[in-house]
Write a protein that holds these residues in place. Structure first.
Motif, PDB file in Angstrom:
ATOM      1  N   ASP A   1      10.056   1.199 -10.541  1.00 52.36           N
ATOM      2  CA  ASP A   1      11.098   1.932  -9.839  1.00 52.36           C
ATOM      3  C   ASP A   1      10.738   3.159  -9.019  1.00 52.36           C
ATOM      4  OD1 ASP A   1      12.934   0.211 -10.916  1.00 52.36           O
ATOM      5  OD2 ASP A   1      13.929   1.704 -12.318  1.00 52.36           O
ATOM      6  N   ARG A   2       9.532   3.842  -9.434  1.00 51.67           N
ATOM      7  CA  ARG A   2       9.052   4.885  -8.784  1.00 51.67           C
ATOM      8  C   ARG A   2       8.281   4.484  -7.361  1.00 51.67           C
ATOM      9  NH1 ARG A   2       5.804   7.331 -12.516  1.00 51.67           N
ATOM     10  NH2 ARG A   2       3.889   6.162 -12.219  1.00 51.67           N
ATOM     11  N   MET A   3       7.871   3.421  -7.562  1.00 48.47           N
ATOM     12  CA  MET A   3       7.001   2.749  -6.430  1.00 48.47           C
ATOM     13  C   MET A   3       7.993   2.177  -5.524  1.00 48.47           C
ATOM     14  SD  MET A   3       4.051   0.392  -8.461  1.00 48.47           S
ATOM     15  CE  MET A   3       2.656   1.144  -9.149  1.00 48.47           C
ATOM     16  N   ARG A   4       9.175   1.585  -5.801  1.00 46.28           N
ATOM     17  CA  ARG A   4      10.104   1.192  -4.833  1.00 46.28           C
ATOM     18  C   ARG A   4      10.876   2.364  -4.196  1.00 46.28           C
ATOM     19  NH1 ARG A   4      14.022  -3.086  -7.890  1.00 46.28           N
ATOM     20  NH2 ARG A   4      14.184  -1.593  -9.449  1.00 46.28           N
TER      21      ARG A   4
ATOM     22  N   ALA B   1      17.602   4.195  -5.427  1.00 49.13           N
ATOM     23  CA  ALA B   1      17.903   4.812  -3.946  1.00 49.13           C
ATOM     24  C   ALA B   1      16.427   5.385  -3.546  1.00 49.13           C
ATOM     25  CB  ALA B   1      18.788   5.905  -4.192  1.00 49.13           C
ATOM     26  N   PRO B   2      15.983   5.612  -2.304  1.00 43.99           N
ATOM     27  CA  PRO B   2      15.005   6.124  -1.761  1.00 43.99           C
ATOM     28  C   PRO B   2      14.952   7.427  -2.200  1.00 43.99           C
ATOM     29  CG  PRO B   2      16.190   5.061  -0.032  1.00 43.99           C
ATOM     30  CD  PRO B   2      17.188   5.070  -0.976  1.00 43.99           C
ATOM     31  N   THR B   3      13.503   7.852  -2.447  1.00 42.93           N
ATOM     32  CA  THR B   3      13.448   9.310  -3.092  1.00 42.93           C
ATOM     33  C   THR B   3      13.497  10.329  -2.138  1.00 42.93           C
ATOM     34  OG1 THR B   3      11.757   8.267  -4.735  1.00 42.93           O
ATOM     35  CG2 THR B   3      11.700  10.652  -4.604  1.00 42.93           C
ATOM     36  N   SER B   4      12.950   9.852  -0.943  1.00 44.77           N
ATOM     37  CA  SER B   4      12.971  10.630   0.266  1.00 44.77           C
ATOM     38  C   SER B   4      13.623  10.044   1.197  1.00 44.77           C
ATOM     39  CB  SER B   4      11.685  11.474   0.453  1.00 44.77           C
ATOM     40  OG  SER B   4      11.160  12.163  -0.457  1.00 44.77           O
ATOM     41  N   PRO B   5      15.036   9.885   1.477  1.00 43.25           N
ATOM     42  CA  PRO B   5      15.555   8.891   2.372  1.00 43.25           C
ATOM     43  C   PRO B   5      15.343   9.570   3.660  1.00 43.25           C
ATOM     44  CG  PRO B   5      17.385  10.315   1.387  1.00 43.25           C
ATOM     45  CD  PRO B   5      16.000  10.490   0.485  1.00 43.25           C
ATOM     46  N   SER B   6      15.239   8.554   4.615  1.00 46.98           N
ATOM     47  CA  SER B   6      15.111   9.058   6.069  1.00 46.98           C
ATOM     48  C   SER B   6      16.404   9.346   6.597  1.00 46.98           C
ATOM     49  CB  SER B   6      14.748   7.717   6.939  1.00 46.98           C
ATOM     50  OG  SER B   6      13.539   7.176   6.316  1.00 46.98           O
ATOM     51  N   GLN B   7      16.407   9.939   7.709  1.00 50.08           N
ATOM     52  CA  GLN B   7      17.588  10.528   8.382  1.00 50.08           C
ATOM     53  C   GLN B   7      18.765   9.397   8.142  1.00 50.08           C
ATOM     54  OE1 GLN B   7      18.547  13.402  10.015  1.00 50.08           O
ATOM     55  NE2 GLN B   7      20.766  12.449  10.121  1.00 50.08           N
TER      56      GLN B   7
ATOM     57  N   THR C   1       0.980  -1.190   0.028  1.00 48.52           N
ATOM     58  CA  THR C   1      -0.019   0.085  -0.046  1.00 48.52           C
ATOM     59  C   THR C   1       0.714   1.234   0.017  1.00 48.52           C
ATOM     60  OG1 THR C   1      -0.172  -0.262   2.398  1.00 48.52           O
ATOM     61  CG2 THR C   1      -1.879  -1.054   1.159  1.00 48.52           C
ATOM     62  N   ARG C   2       2.031   1.411   0.747  1.00 51.51           N
ATOM     63  CA  ARG C   2       2.760   2.225   0.819  1.00 51.51           C
ATOM     64  C   ARG C   2       3.573   2.643  -0.674  1.00 51.51           C
ATOM     65  NH1 ARG C   2       5.759   2.677   6.603  1.00 51.51           N
ATOM     66  NH2 ARG C   2       4.141   3.132   7.980  1.00 51.51           N
ATOM     67  N   SER C   3       3.903   1.410  -1.357  1.00 51.33           N
ATOM     68  CA  SER C   3       4.611   1.639  -2.577  1.00 51.33           C
ATOM     69  C   SER C   3       3.802   2.078  -3.630  1.00 51.33           C
ATOM     70  CB  SER C   3       5.209   0.101  -2.933  1.00 51.33           C
ATOM     71  OG  SER C   3       4.398  -0.788  -3.214  1.00 51.33           O
ATOM     72  N   ILE C   4       2.541   1.941  -3.609  1.00 46.05           N
ATOM     73  CA  ILE C   4       1.738   2.084  -4.795  1.00 46.05           C
ATOM     74  C   ILE C   4       1.027   3.440  -4.735  1.00 46.05           C
ATOM     75  CG2 ILE C   4       1.347  -0.353  -5.390  1.00 46.05           C
ATOM     76  CD1 ILE C   4      -1.723  -0.055  -4.501  1.00 46.05           C
ATOM     77  N   GLU C   5       1.190   3.921  -3.249  1.00 49.67           N
ATOM     78  CA  GLU C   5       0.466   5.349  -2.924  1.00 49.67           C
ATOM     79  C   GLU C   5       0.766   6.376  -3.897  1.00 49.67           C
ATOM     80  OE1 GLU C   5       0.102   8.292   1.054  1.00 49.67           O
ATOM     81  OE2 GLU C   5       1.800   6.617   0.922  1.00 49.67           O
ATOM     82  N   GLY C   6      -0.359   6.970  -4.434  1.00 48.43           N
ATOM     83  CA  GLY C   6      -0.095   7.956  -5.496  1.00 48.43           C
ATOM     84  C   GLY C   6      -0.250   7.267  -7.146  1.00 48.43           C
TER      85      GLY C   6
END
Length: 436
Positions: A128-131, A178-184, A108-113
């Motif tokens: 790739d965008r989902m991952r 790589a993560p689009t918005s990486p965590s800290q 659910t988080r990966s397909i959000e949007g």
């Protein structure tokens, strides 16, 4: 007289029509039929080149349709996948609720949007965008695994949501974004140095707590859990139970004089704590062990630290039954909370992590952007299970199949790669070929 306008061009299954006579907007139009038979149309710019470009993109999309069900949304496909409750691998293995919950979270988080995209819209770029929505490398890895399973199932399902080409878009071992918005960013956990020839997943002695670290943690934990603190640590290191398996054990799971099934001293591991269960009775918080593998684990007389393990287990079993009689431990739990109830992992972590740092278990300290202090523990509670495996391999000379049976690992490959494929074995074997 036939007044129907004929297309001026055709790109695959998409027809291009010239602007309608008398129209003031002069837009080209596209018409096509969706895989489910519905007819669609749209405008496509004022120039034929624009119309052909848009028609080409539509034709490529339509060519990806595996069946009439290729128009189903990703949201509905995910719900259908989770509803069937079985792995697309492992001969349709039925998922446990904990795995189902984790899978739902990842999908659910990966397909959000992108939840309204249709099956035939799925390309490698979309995946790739989902991952990349995962905030860490591990989350991207989890999303990748979840989406790979979804594609496989969607291809195998009777509806054939995805084509064979789509089902193979995420091969095992392939690159991940790589993560689009990486965590800290935090430090990576330090692990032991590998010897040349070790398997990449090999667990060495440096990856598990030694005797002094085990004893010191047990002594410190005894100050908080006065009825079982030292025993809890020793049991984990010598019986190899996972956290959720150990902390649901009752006095009735312990059979130091054997039982009808086995004559040796052992413990039955038939359940584990469901990490996602709500507060309630002990029974409502339990699920089957990982991989749905119940098992029997022998209990040694003496720990690798010299601790009288079997004697301590017997004493604690007797005490738990007495506590049950008194009403202070209604389930006769071997390792209860201070109030006699089944522990929660979060509350246990609040105790064990400071204790580990206090007695010298290795850790790293770091500060986030707001200046808050965090810790990365290089050895964690699960490292005691690794110690159990190393004892079994190095001291007791168990074969891989034997270790898998009493440890509950998924398969022999996992056991071999983690505990048997060492550089020492390879180097010693190579040295034999250098003798004259």
């Amino acid at each position: 007289m036939n007044t129907r306008q004929e297309p001026v061009d055709q790109v695959g299954a998409v027809s291009i029509y010239a602007p309608a006579p008398g129209s003031t907007k002069n837009y080209f139009r596209l018409r096509w039929e969706e895989p489910d038979g519905s007819r669609k149309g749209t405008t496509a710019g004022r120039r034929i080149e624009e119309a052909r470009a848009k028609a080409t993109a539509l034709a490529i999309r339509l060519s990806r349709a595996a069946s009439p069900h290729a128009v189903v949304s990703m949201h509905d496909i995910v719900e259908a996948y989770l509803a069937q409750g079985r792995s697309p691998y492992k001969n349709k293995f039925v998922w446990q609720q904990t795995h189902m919950d984790q899978l739902r979270n990842s999908l659910t988080r990966s397909i959000e949007g992108d939840e309204n995209l249709q099956a035939m819209d799925i390309t490698r770029e979309v995946l790739d965008r989902m991952r990349a929505r995962g905030g860490t490398d591990n989350m991207v890895k989890a999303y990748t695994s979840a989406l790979r399973g979804l594609l496989r199932w969607g291809y195998q399902a009777s509806e054939h949501y995805f084509s064979p080409q789509q089902a193979e878009l995420l091969p095992k071992g392939g690159v991940r974004p790589a993560p689009t918005s990486p965590s800290q960013v935090r430090p990576y956990r330090n692990t032991g140095v590998r010897l040349s020839g070790d398997s990449i997943d090999y667990i060495s002695n440096e990856d598990a707590p030694d005797a002094p670290l085990t004893v010191s943690l047990g002594d410190t934990l005894q100050d908080y859990f006065t009825s079982w603190g030292r025993l809890g640590v020793e049991f984990a290191a010598n019986a190899g139970a996972r956290w959720g398996e150990q902390f649901q054990l009752t006095a009735y799971d312990i059979h130091l004089d054997g039982c009808t099934e086995r004559k040796f001293a052992h413990v039955h591991i038939d359940h584990q704590i469901n990490a996602r269960a709500k507060a309630g009775s002990r029974a409502s918080r339990l699920t089957l062990p990982k991989g749905k593998k119940r098992r029997i684990v022998p209990i040694a007389k003496t720990s690798f630290t010299g601790y009288a393990l079997r004697e301590a287990v017997r004493a604690r079993q007797t005490a738990a039954l007495a506590e049950q009689e008194e009403g202070t431990n209604v389930d006769a739990l071997m390792f209860p909370s201070v109030t006699g109830l089944m522990l929660w992992h979060s509350s246990f972590s609040d105790v064990i992590r400071p204790a580990m740092r206090a007695v010298g278990w290795p850790f790293q300290e770091w500060n986030d952007d707001e200046g808050k202090v965090h810790y990365v523990h290089d050895l964690v509670w699960h490292s005691l299970r690794h110690r159990f495996a190393r004892i079994c391999v190095d001291d007791r000379n168990l074969k891989p199949g034997q270790l898998m049976a009493i440890g509950g690992w998924e398969n022999l490959d996992t056991v071999n790669q983690r505990y048997y494929h060492s550089g020492d074995d390879n180097i010693n074997g190579a040295a034999e070929h250098f003798e004259d």
